[in-house]
Write an enzyme that holds these catalytic residues in place. Structure first.
Site, short mmCIF file in Angstrom:
data_model
loop_
_atom_site.label_atom_id
_atom_site.label_comp_id
_atom_site.label_asym_id
_atom_site.label_seq_id
_atom_site.Cartn_x
_atom_site.Cartn_y
_atom_site.Cartn_z
N PRO A 16 44.44 33.63 47.80
CA PRO A 16 43.87 32.91 48.94
C PRO A 16 42.82 31.94 48.41
O PRO A 16 41.92 32.33 47.67
CB PRO A 16 43.22 34.02 49.78
CG PRO A 16 42.96 35.14 48.83
CD PRO A 16 43.98 35.02 47.73
N ALA A 18 40.38 28.95 49.98
CA ALA A 18 39.94 28.19 51.15
C ALA A 18 40.04 26.70 50.86
O ALA A 18 39.63 26.23 49.80
CB ALA A 18 38.50 28.57 51.50
N GLN A 70 44.60 36.51 55.34
CA GLN A 70 43.30 37.05 54.95
C GLN A 70 42.25 36.74 56.02
O GLN A 70 42.09 35.60 56.44
CB GLN A 70 42.82 36.49 53.62
CG GLN A 70 41.57 37.25 53.14
CD GLN A 70 40.92 36.66 51.92
OE1 GLN A 70 40.47 35.52 51.94
NE2 GLN A 70 40.88 37.43 50.85
N CYS A 100 34.14 36.78 48.86
CA CYS A 100 33.68 35.39 48.90
C CYS A 100 32.18 35.32 48.61
O CYS A 100 31.38 35.96 49.28
CB CYS A 100 33.98 34.75 50.25
SG CYS A 100 33.42 33.03 50.30
N LYS A 139 40.59 42.53 49.24
CA LYS A 139 40.31 41.82 47.99
C LYS A 139 38.82 41.93 47.72
O LYS A 139 38.00 41.55 48.55
CB LYS A 139 40.74 40.36 48.14
CG LYS A 139 40.56 39.52 46.89
CD LYS A 139 41.44 38.28 46.96
CE LYS A 139 41.18 37.33 45.81
NZ LYS A 139 39.93 36.57 45.96
N ASN A 200 43.09 40.17 39.07
CA ASN A 200 42.79 38.76 39.35
C ASN A 200 41.59 38.29 38.53
O ASN A 200 40.60 39.00 38.40
CB ASN A 200 42.53 38.59 40.86
CG ASN A 200 42.04 37.20 41.24
OD1 ASN A 200 41.02 37.05 41.90
ND2 ASN A 200 42.75 36.18 40.84
N GLY A 201 41.74 37.06 38.02
CA GLY A 201 40.64 36.43 37.29
C GLY A 201 41.10 35.89 35.96
O GLY A 201 41.48 36.65 35.07
N ARG A 225 42.84 29.44 40.55
CA ARG A 225 42.56 28.10 40.04
C ARG A 225 43.68 27.54 39.18
O ARG A 225 43.91 26.33 39.15
CB ARG A 225 41.23 28.10 39.29
CG ARG A 225 40.03 28.29 40.22
CD ARG A 225 38.79 28.67 39.46
NE ARG A 225 39.00 29.93 38.75
CZ ARG A 225 38.22 30.39 37.78
NH1 ARG A 225 37.16 29.70 37.43
NH2 ARG A 225 38.50 31.54 37.20
C1 LIG Z 1 38.49 26.65 45.85
C2 LIG Z 1 38.53 28.16 45.94
C3 LIG Z 1 38.68 28.76 47.17
C4 LIG Z 1 38.73 30.16 47.27
N1 LIG Z 1 38.92 30.72 48.50
C5 LIG Z 1 39.08 32.08 48.59
C6 LIG Z 1 39.40 32.70 49.84
O1 LIG Z 1 39.57 32.04 50.87
N2 LIG Z 1 39.53 34.06 49.85
C7 LIG Z 1 39.37 34.83 48.73
O2 LIG Z 1 39.51 36.05 48.78
N3 LIG Z 1 39.08 34.26 47.53
C8 LIG Z 1 38.97 32.92 47.44
N4 LIG Z 1 38.73 32.35 46.22
C9 LIG Z 1 38.77 33.20 45.02
C10 LIG Z 1 40.19 33.25 44.45
O3 LIG Z 1 41.09 33.81 45.38
C11 LIG Z 1 40.25 34.07 43.14
O4 LIG Z 1 39.81 35.37 43.40
C12 LIG Z 1 39.35 33.46 42.06
O5 LIG Z 1 39.53 32.06 41.99
C13 LIG Z 1 39.66 34.08 40.69
O6 LIG Z 1 40.99 33.86 40.31
P1 LIG Z 1 41.39 32.70 39.26
O7 LIG Z 1 40.62 32.95 37.99
O8 LIG Z 1 42.89 32.86 39.08
O9 LIG Z 1 41.02 31.40 39.89
C14 LIG Z 1 38.63 30.97 46.10
C15 LIG Z 1 38.46 30.34 44.87
C16 LIG Z 1 38.42 28.96 44.76
C17 LIG Z 1 38.27 28.33 43.41
#
Ligand SMILES: Cc1cc2nc3c(=O)[nH]c(=O)nc-3n(C[C@H](O)[C@H](O)[C@H](O)COP(=O)(O)O)c2cc1C
Length: 321
Positions: A16, A18, A70, A100, A139, A200-201, A225
């Protein structure tokens, strides 16, 4: 792994995000072969007030199951009511945001603020589980900061009230998106509960997902990302996990076609004015890493109409091909 009656194998989920994983982007990821996507986070309050922008975020028409929505909020009863409304809009899974880090969310006791109030976190999950007949997932992050890691205690508490799957973003609230995700905590959470745990991460290439699973024993992975401007990463990672082999990167013609189709969807769902603005952001992600990206970014930002944006995208992608 199973989630409710869904057999998901070893799933790769689009996170997810945003402002990113709206209907146009979810459809784009699925059009290139992604299977499991998530909505952006949706406010429980805005949903119960029937805010029209929020209801638009729940347009799941034509999307395949499981449709995962979500929600974020801080009040158990409002969250439960919002979950029922999401199900009316054809959600098949309700996910609760407890990660968040944004100040405007945290100051209302929502998102990662719940990492500082575990009884409330558990009460929210419990209220939603009791209200709905679909799987409820959560999450989480590791904790508020390094001195206060609560992931294991929280995970156990959520499992106890009937949550059916957890996603662990292996950072603290204080880290926001900096530093490295500490995957070791994903392994510990996985060992502490018997429901599926999604890691995740910092998955940016398919092989990262392989290492994440190997190091933690997690049941699936979630990518955020890495998928910005790169929807192909989701199906390529899924293919890698399923088969052990890497699919080639998409060729220029395919990339061009996918980018333009993504733009068409954005225009269809958001209209010309908002759509053009949204596409600027995606277009900059699509060209990240190419030569002269900074210069091209300026050209993209100055586009004044959908037609101009389309022409600029075609030109840029042909030049870098
Ligand atoms: C622009 C942006 C928006 C995000 N929006 C949400 C969200 O709406 N809900 C959520 O649980 N996490 C949100 N996250 C976190 C991501 O879902 C994810 O947990 C985080 O980016 C780590 O994963 P990654 O390293 O693959 O990016 C957001 C992250 C980014 C960068």
């Amino acid at each position: 792994m199973k989630l409710g009656h869904y057999e998901l194998g070893v799933p790769v989920f689009l996170a997810p995000l945003a402002g990113v994983t709206d209907k146009a982007f979810r459809e784009t990821v699925c059009a290139v072969g992604g299977e499991y996507v998530w909505t952006e986070m949706i406010s429980d309050k805005a949903l119960t007030y029937q805010n029209s922008r929020t209801l638009n975020m729940l347009d799941l028409y034509g999307e395949s199951e499981p449709r995962i929505v979500q929600l974020f909020g801080s009040d158990p009863e409002t969250m439960a009511r919002a979950a029922l409304l999401a199900i009316d809009c054809s959600a098949n899974v309700i996910d609760i945001n407890m990660g968040c880090p944004a100040q405007k969310i945290v100051k209302n006791g929502e998102g990662s603020a719940l990492l500082k109030d575990l009884p409330r976190a558990q009460a929210i999950a419990s209220a939603v589980v009791r209200a709905v007949h679909v799987p409820v997932t959560v999450k989480i992050r590791l904790g508020w900061n390094d001195e206060d890691i609560v992931a294991i205690e929280l995970a156990k508490g959520l499992e106890a009230v009937g949550v059916q799957m957890l996603t662990v973003h292996a950072r603290t609230r204080e880290q926001f998106y900096s530093g490295q995700a500490d995957w070791e905590w994903i392994r510990r959470v996985k060992q502490a509960v018997s429901i599926p745990v999604i890691g995740n991460g910092d998955v940016f290439i398919p092989e990262d997902a392989g290492r994440l699973i190997e190091q933690t024993g997690c049941d699936g992975v979630m990518i955020g990302r890495g998928a910005l401007g790169n929807p192909w990463l989701i199906p390529r990672t899924q293919h890698y996990l399923n088969s052990g082999s890497l699919l080639p990167e998409p060729r220029l013609e395919e990339r061009l076609q996918v980018v333009l189709q993504h733009f068409d969807r954005i225009l269809r769902y958001k209209g010309d004015r908002i759509g053009l603005n949204e596409m600027r952001k995606h277009a900059v992600w699509y060209i990240k890493g190419v030569q002269k990206a900074a210069q091209l970014r300026n050209v993209i930002m100055q586009t004044k109409s959908p037609e101009e944006m389309r022409a600029v995208l075609i030109q840029i992608l042909q030049d870098i091909g």
